[in-house]
Design an enzyme around this catalytic site. Structure first.
Site, mmCIF file in Angstrom:
data_model
loop_
_atom_site.group_PDB
_atom_site.id
_atom_site.type_symbol
_atom_site.label_atom_id
_atom_site.label_comp_id
_atom_site.label_asym_id
_atom_site.label_seq_id
_atom_site.Cartn_x
_atom_site.Cartn_y
_atom_site.Cartn_z
ATOM 1 N N HIS A 145 1.962 1.935 -3.431
ATOM 2 C CA HIS A 145 0.907 2.595 -4.218
ATOM 3 C C HIS A 145 0.913 4.097 -3.931
ATOM 4 C CE1 HIS A 145 -1.097 -0.858 -6.019
ATOM 5 N NE2 HIS A 145 -1.031 -1.490 -4.858
ATOM 6 N N THR A 170 0.836 -1.207 0.000
ATOM 7 C CA THR A 170 0.000 0.000 0.000
ATOM 8 C C THR A 170 0.865 1.249 0.000
ATOM 9 O OG1 THR A 170 -1.755 -1.154 1.193
ATOM 10 C CG2 THR A 170 -1.803 1.248 1.248
#
Length: 341
Positions: free
Chosen positions: A43, A40
């Protein structure tokens, strides 16, 4: 305090001087010792479409950590100064139906540490005491710092009975690899993991996968024959979010098989639903960790001999954070640890 912040709406992350977070009556103030970089976080670093829609800028990010309690809210019970803790990154509301029924991992109002609120890539973090988990003395800081993703692996893997079962895991990221180790530890027969990244497949072999299959070079059905499998996989753990991988899983599941899905597809995903129907497959979505059953199981698994330490491949001081993000972005790493001491 030092912190890593998503300072600008563009690719990158920045080391900044940020104010120490303020705490409330029900909170803990945690001095961070080690953090780990999550997919994450990559990202967010790359500022992809999801991040642009989700992440407020500027904000301190990160949600995988271990630290020490240095201050305690006046309403908090059960914690002491000096306690070593990690914490559940999903902050729940406490008043929706699922929260009130004890199913807090299904809270419809979940707020994510380092996603929707200030995160753990900092010298100090504030979280509700409810979300903190005391780390047993015989579990290292390195392992405690990856309890968040380890919890994803444990929650997914233990969704179904694994004893004597044949398991297919699609996606050899760190969570998929740790899930393979969990499956073997609790008594699965064959644990087959697929990917196209040879570095990560080799890590999976070290962590106990029966076979780590590069699907760009090997046929999964041939591997099943080599293992003496005459029917299909009993349990599937989808960790990749890749449509072709999920379709291969549906093709090779046994009738009555059970699938737990953690991988997030990049968009809508078309499958042949007749295979789900005629095989009588069960598909379960997985989000986060069960609070706090998964956390207790994580500690118990490690204390009973499960070794997930090979998944940690890189260590850096926080001032060298860029090297850590570069290692994660290369695809030639497992978990990357950043030290704040």
């Amino acid at each position: 305090m030092k912190a890593l912040s998503k300072l600008k709406a563009e690719k990158g992350i920045w080391l900044v001087d940020a104010p120490k977070p303020e705490m409330g009556h029900n909170d803990l103030l945690i001095k961070i010792k080690k953090t780990a970089i999550c997919g994450t976080d990559m990202h967010i670093y790359n500022w992809d479409e999801w991040s642009q829609k989700t992440i407020p800028v500027p904000m301190v990010v990160g949600h995988e950590y271990v630290g020490e309690v240095v201050d305690i809210g006046q309403e908090v019970r059960g914690f002491n100064i000096g306690d070593r803790v990690s914490g559940e990154g999903h902050i729940t509301c406490g008043h929706c139906r699922n929260c009130r029924a004890g199913r807090t991992h299904l809270c419809r109002n979940t707020s994510g540490v380092g996603v929707n609120r200030e995160g753990s890539f900092a010298e100090y973090l504030v979280i509700p005491a409810f979300n903190a988990f005391k780390i047993p003395d015989d579990i290292s800081d390195d392992l405690a710092s990856i309890f968040d993703p380890f919890g994803n692996a444990v929650h997914t893997a233990l969704s179904f009975d694994l004893v004597g079962e044949d398991v297919l895991i699609t996606g050899a990221g760190p969570i998929g690899i740790m899930a393979a180790a969990v499956c073997r530890h609790v008594g699965a027969r064959h644990v087959v993991i697929t990917d196209v990244n040879e570095y990560r497949l080799e890590l999976a072999r070290k962590m106990g996968a029966t076979r780590a299959v590069n699907v760009a070079q090997e046929n999964l059905k041939d591997v099943m024959k080599e293992l003496g499998m005459t029917e299909g996989f009993d349990v599937g753990l989808e960790m990749s979010g890749v449509p072709s991988a999920f379709r291969a899983m549906l093709d090779t599941m046994n009738h009555g098989g059970k699938i737990a899905m953690l991988g997030i597809p990049g968009g809508e995903m078309a499958i042949d639903w007749s295979k789900v129907i005629f095989k009588g497959l069960v598909i379960k979505g997985i989000y986060g960790r069960e609070m706090f059953e998964t956390w207790y199981k994580m500690a118990s698994l490690i204390q009973s001999g499960l070794d997930i330490s090979p998944i940690i491949t890189h260590h850096y001081k926080i001032d060298d954070f860029q090297k850590g993000f570069d290692a994660m972005g290369s695809g030639q790493s497992g978990k990357v640890i950043l030290s704040w001491d």
